[in-house]
Design a protein around this motif. Structure first.
Motif, short mmCIF file in Angstrom:
data_model
loop_
_atom_site.label_atom_id
_atom_site.label_comp_id
_atom_site.label_asym_id
_atom_site.label_seq_id
_atom_site.Cartn_x
_atom_site.Cartn_y
_atom_site.Cartn_z
N GLU A 19 5.13 8.27 -5.56
CA GLU A 19 5.11 8.94 -6.86
C GLU A 19 5.82 8.13 -7.93
OE1 GLU A 19 6.44 13.18 -8.78
OE2 GLU A 19 5.73 13.12 -6.72
N ARG A 20 6.91 7.44 -7.57
CA ARG A 20 7.64 6.63 -8.56
C ARG A 20 6.77 5.50 -9.10
NH1 ARG A 20 12.78 4.15 -6.54
NH2 ARG A 20 11.47 3.90 -4.73
N PHE A 21 5.99 4.87 -8.24
CA PHE A 21 5.10 3.81 -8.69
C PHE A 21 4.02 4.37 -9.61
CE2 PHE A 21 1.44 0.96 -8.27
CZ PHE A 21 2.03 -0.24 -8.66
N GLU A 81 0.84 -1.20 0.00
CA GLU A 81 0.00 0.00 0.00
C GLU A 81 0.87 1.24 0.00
OE1 GLU A 81 -2.49 -0.57 3.39
OE2 GLU A 81 -3.76 -2.04 2.38
N HIS A 82 1.95 1.20 0.75
CA HIS A 82 2.88 2.33 0.78
C HIS A 82 3.51 2.52 -0.60
CE1 HIS A 82 5.98 5.10 2.08
NE2 HIS A 82 6.88 4.30 1.54
N ILE A 83 3.95 1.43 -1.22
CA ILE A 83 4.56 1.51 -2.55
C ILE A 83 3.57 2.07 -3.56
CG2 ILE A 83 5.41 0.11 -4.48
CD1 ILE A 83 6.70 -1.72 -2.35
N GLN A 84 2.35 1.61 -3.50
CA GLN A 84 1.34 2.07 -4.44
C GLN A 84 1.10 3.57 -4.33
OE1 GLN A 84 -2.48 0.20 -4.04
NE2 GLN A 84 -3.19 0.95 -6.00
N GLY A 85 1.27 4.12 -3.17
CA GLY A 85 1.06 5.54 -2.98
C GLY A 85 2.24 6.41 -3.39
N ASP A 93 11.62 -1.14 -16.66
CA ASP A 93 12.37 -2.08 -15.82
C ASP A 93 13.28 -1.41 -14.79
OD1 ASP A 93 11.07 -4.06 -17.17
OD2 ASP A 93 12.79 -4.69 -18.37
N PRO A 94 14.01 -0.35 -15.15
CA PRO A 94 14.87 0.26 -14.13
C PRO A 94 14.08 0.78 -12.92
CG PRO A 94 15.52 1.03 -16.31
CD PRO A 94 14.23 0.27 -16.47
N VAL A 95 12.96 1.42 -13.16
CA VAL A 95 12.14 1.95 -12.06
C VAL A 95 11.52 0.80 -11.28
CG1 VAL A 95 10.16 3.40 -11.46
CG2 VAL A 95 11.68 4.07 -13.34
N ALA A 96 11.01 -0.20 -11.99
CA ALA A 96 10.40 -1.36 -11.33
C ALA A 96 11.44 -2.10 -10.47
CB ALA A 96 9.78 -2.30 -12.35
N ASP A 97 12.66 -2.22 -10.98
CA ASP A 97 13.72 -2.88 -10.21
C ASP A 97 14.03 -2.11 -8.93
OD1 ASP A 97 13.93 -4.96 -12.01
OD2 ASP A 97 15.67 -4.11 -13.06
N GLU A 98 14.12 -0.80 -9.04
CA GLU A 98 14.37 0.03 -7.84
C GLU A 98 13.27 -0.17 -6.80
OE1 GLU A 98 14.68 4.15 -8.79
OE2 GLU A 98 16.37 3.86 -10.16
N ILE A 99 12.04 -0.11 -7.26
CA ILE A 99 10.91 -0.27 -6.34
C ILE A 99 10.92 -1.66 -5.71
CG2 ILE A 99 8.39 -0.38 -6.21
CD1 ILE A 99 8.34 1.82 -8.41
N GLU A 115 4.32 6.99 -11.45
CA GLU A 115 5.02 7.30 -12.71
C GLU A 115 5.23 6.03 -13.53
OE1 GLU A 115 7.08 9.19 -15.79
OE2 GLU A 115 5.71 9.96 -14.28
N LEU A 116 5.56 4.94 -12.88
CA LEU A 116 5.73 3.66 -13.57
C LEU A 116 4.42 3.24 -14.23
CD1 LEU A 116 7.58 1.21 -14.13
CD2 LEU A 116 6.76 0.24 -11.98
N LYS A 117 3.31 3.35 -13.53
CA LYS A 117 2.01 3.03 -14.10
C LYS A 117 1.68 3.96 -15.27
CE LYS A 117 -1.30 2.95 -11.13
NZ LYS A 117 -2.30 2.83 -10.06
N ARG A 118 1.99 5.24 -15.11
CA ARG A 118 1.72 6.21 -16.18
C ARG A 118 2.52 5.87 -17.43
NH1 ARG A 118 3.75 9.81 -18.94
NH2 ARG A 118 5.72 9.90 -17.83
N ARG A 119 3.81 5.54 -17.25
CA ARG A 119 4.65 5.17 -18.40
C ARG A 119 4.12 3.93 -19.10
NH1 ARG A 119 10.94 5.76 -16.41
NH2 ARG A 119 10.86 7.98 -15.95
N PHE A 120 3.72 2.93 -18.32
CA PHE A 120 3.18 1.72 -18.92
C PHE A 120 1.91 2.02 -19.71
CE2 PHE A 120 0.03 -1.68 -18.66
CZ PHE A 120 0.67 -2.65 -19.43
N ARG A 121 1.00 2.75 -19.08
CA ARG A 121 -0.28 3.04 -19.74
C ARG A 121 -0.10 3.92 -20.96
NH1 ARG A 121 -3.66 4.08 -14.18
NH2 ARG A 121 -3.97 1.89 -13.71
#
Length: 109
Positions: free
Chosen positions: A18-20, A12-16, A94-100, A22-28
């Motif tokens: 900004e990087r996550f 829940e914390h990760i989902q909130g 992938d780089p952002v997802a790996d960091e998260i 942004e990752l969703k925005r990039r994917f979409r």
């Protein structure tokens, strides 16, 4: 606190974060337009096959007609989209997802 509750609070914390988001925005921003374009391309093939039979039956060379070429291009476009997505994901997602993921694993261990 149980591990399950702890894990859910981490996610829940990760989902909130900004990087996550942004990752969703990039994917979409890549997946939705590409999906719409592919579906439009496929629908064009179906519509032409149903209502433009003369055009689709036009022989290009030998027994090869427009419909066969369009049908084969469906496969080509599918593989090109998959290849393009893998390159996009490798560079932008992938780089952002790996960091998260590494941060989450560090938090839960």
């Amino acid at each position: 606190m149980t591990t399950r509750q702890h894990d859910s609070s981490v996610y829940e914390h990760i989902q909130g974060e900004e990087r996550f988001q942004e990752l969703k925005r990039r994917f979409r921003s890549w997946a939705f337009p590409m999906t719409a374009a592919f579906l439009a391309w496929y629908l064009l093939y179906v519509v032409l096959s149903a209502w433009a039979r003369d055009f689709m039956g036009t022989k290009v060379f030998g027994n090869i007609n427009v419909a066969l070429i369009f049908g084969l291009l469906q496969f080509v476009s599918t593989f090109l989209i998959a290849w393009a997505y893998s390159r996009y994901a490798e560079k932008k997602l992938d780089p952002v997802a790996d960091e998260i993921r590494h941060e989450a694993e560090g938090t839960t261990e």
